[in-house]
Every structure is written in C-alpha cells, then in structure tokens.
Design a protein around this motif. Structure first.
Motif, mmCIF file in Angstrom:
data_model
loop_
_atom_site.group_PDB
_atom_site.id
_atom_site.type_symbol
_atom_site.label_atom_id
_atom_site.label_comp_id
_atom_site.label_asym_id
_atom_site.label_seq_id
_atom_site.Cartn_x
_atom_site.Cartn_y
_atom_site.Cartn_z
ATOM 1 N N MET A 1 0.821 -1.220 0.000
ATOM 2 C CA MET A 1 0.000 0.000 0.000
ATOM 3 C C MET A 1 0.852 1.266 0.000
ATOM 4 N N CYS A 2 2.163 1.121 0.057
ATOM 5 C CA CYS A 2 3.064 2.271 0.100
ATOM 6 C C CYS A 2 3.434 2.669 -1.334
ATOM 7 N N PRO A 3 3.019 3.841 -1.798
ATOM 8 C CA PRO A 3 3.261 4.213 -3.196
ATOM 9 C C PRO A 3 4.736 4.386 -3.545
ATOM 10 N N GLU A 4 5.590 4.572 -2.551
ATOM 11 C CA GLU A 4 7.022 4.752 -2.818
ATOM 12 C C GLU A 4 7.719 3.434 -3.153
ATOM 13 N N VAL A 5 7.111 2.326 -2.772
ATOM 14 C CA VAL A 5 7.719 1.006 -2.985
ATOM 15 C C VAL A 5 7.240 0.448 -4.323
ATOM 16 N N ASP A 6 8.200 0.122 -5.189
ATOM 17 C CA ASP A 6 7.869 -0.389 -6.514
ATOM 18 C C ASP A 6 7.632 -1.890 -6.539
ATOM 19 N N GLU A 7 8.278 -2.604 -5.629
ATOM 20 C CA GLU A 7 8.168 -4.060 -5.628
ATOM 21 C C GLU A 7 8.373 -4.579 -4.205
ATOM 22 N N VAL A 8 7.560 -5.555 -3.815
ATOM 23 C CA VAL A 8 7.677 -6.183 -2.497
ATOM 24 C C VAL A 8 7.921 -7.673 -2.707
ATOM 25 N N ILE A 9 8.942 -8.187 -2.033
ATOM 26 C CA ILE A 9 9.249 -9.613 -2.093
ATOM 27 C C ILE A 9 9.113 -10.180 -0.689
#
Length: 122
Positions: free
Chosen positions: A48-56
């Motif tokens: 939900m964080c717009p600054e993060v492009d990808e979560v692993i």
C-alpha cells in the motif's frame, strides 16, 4: 534509473518505523526502483506504500530451516542478481540477511555490523 533493495525482516512495527526512510529516498531520487524484501506479514503493508515499486516476501522464522527455507532464500538471491541492484540496504541486524548480502550482487551494501557479522557488507 538506479535500483535499491531494502531488506527488513522484522515485524510490522519494525517496518512501519522504516517507512519515513523509504519515503525520503523516493522523494530525493524519484526515478529509483525501490524493492523491499520483508516477511509476509509486512508485505501487505508495503504493497500500500506508493514509494515502494516491488515487495518480495521472505520466508518467516519457522520457514528458514530445511530445504524449503534454503530454496526460498536461493530464489530471492537469484531474483536480486537478475535485478542487478545498485544499492542493498540491510535495515536490521539479521545474520541471514547479512550473510546473503554479498550474493545478491549489489556493488554497494550497507547495514549493521552485528557481532562481527557485517563483513559481507564491506
């Protein structure tokens, strides 16, 4: 565009404390591709964080042992090597993350030197 990988394997509260740093990074370097490696329970928050492009999602503490845990970590390492990050930030004092930091292939690695385990960050 630079690629930054931020590793934080703590609980949700630990990840919340890192959000200002992630936001500041994107504010300063908006074209940076920011990937965060975290535990499953923090992945939903980061999505939900717009600054993060990808979560692993990394294996949880109970999943680190045995072949399944090793396979999961190897998959993450191989994905990071393909991504070719410019910077790898270890956001806590986790031996597993530090010991695999060098294998991820980032030319610059920063983090904590925990009980003399920080050598892979050099």
């Amino acid at each position: 565009m630079s690629r930054v990988v931020f590793v934080k394997l703590g609980a949700v509260g630990d990840m919340v404390q890192c959000l200002p740093a992630l936001k500041a990074l994107k504010r300063r370097e908006p074209d940076t591709h920011l990937t965060v490696i975290t535990m499953k329970w923090s992945a939903a928050l980061l999505s939900m964080c717009p600054e993060v492009d990808e979560v692993i999602s990394a294996p949880g503490p109970g999943e680190w042992k045995g072949l399944t845990g090793i396979a999961a970590w190897l998959k993450i390492i191989l994905n990071m090597r393909r991504l070719k990050p410019d910077l790898l930030v270890i956001g806590h004092r986790d031996r597993r993350a530090m010991k695999t930091a060098w294998a991820m292939g980032a030319p610059v690695r920063v983090g904590f030197d925990y009980e003399g385990q920080g050598r892979p960050l050099a």
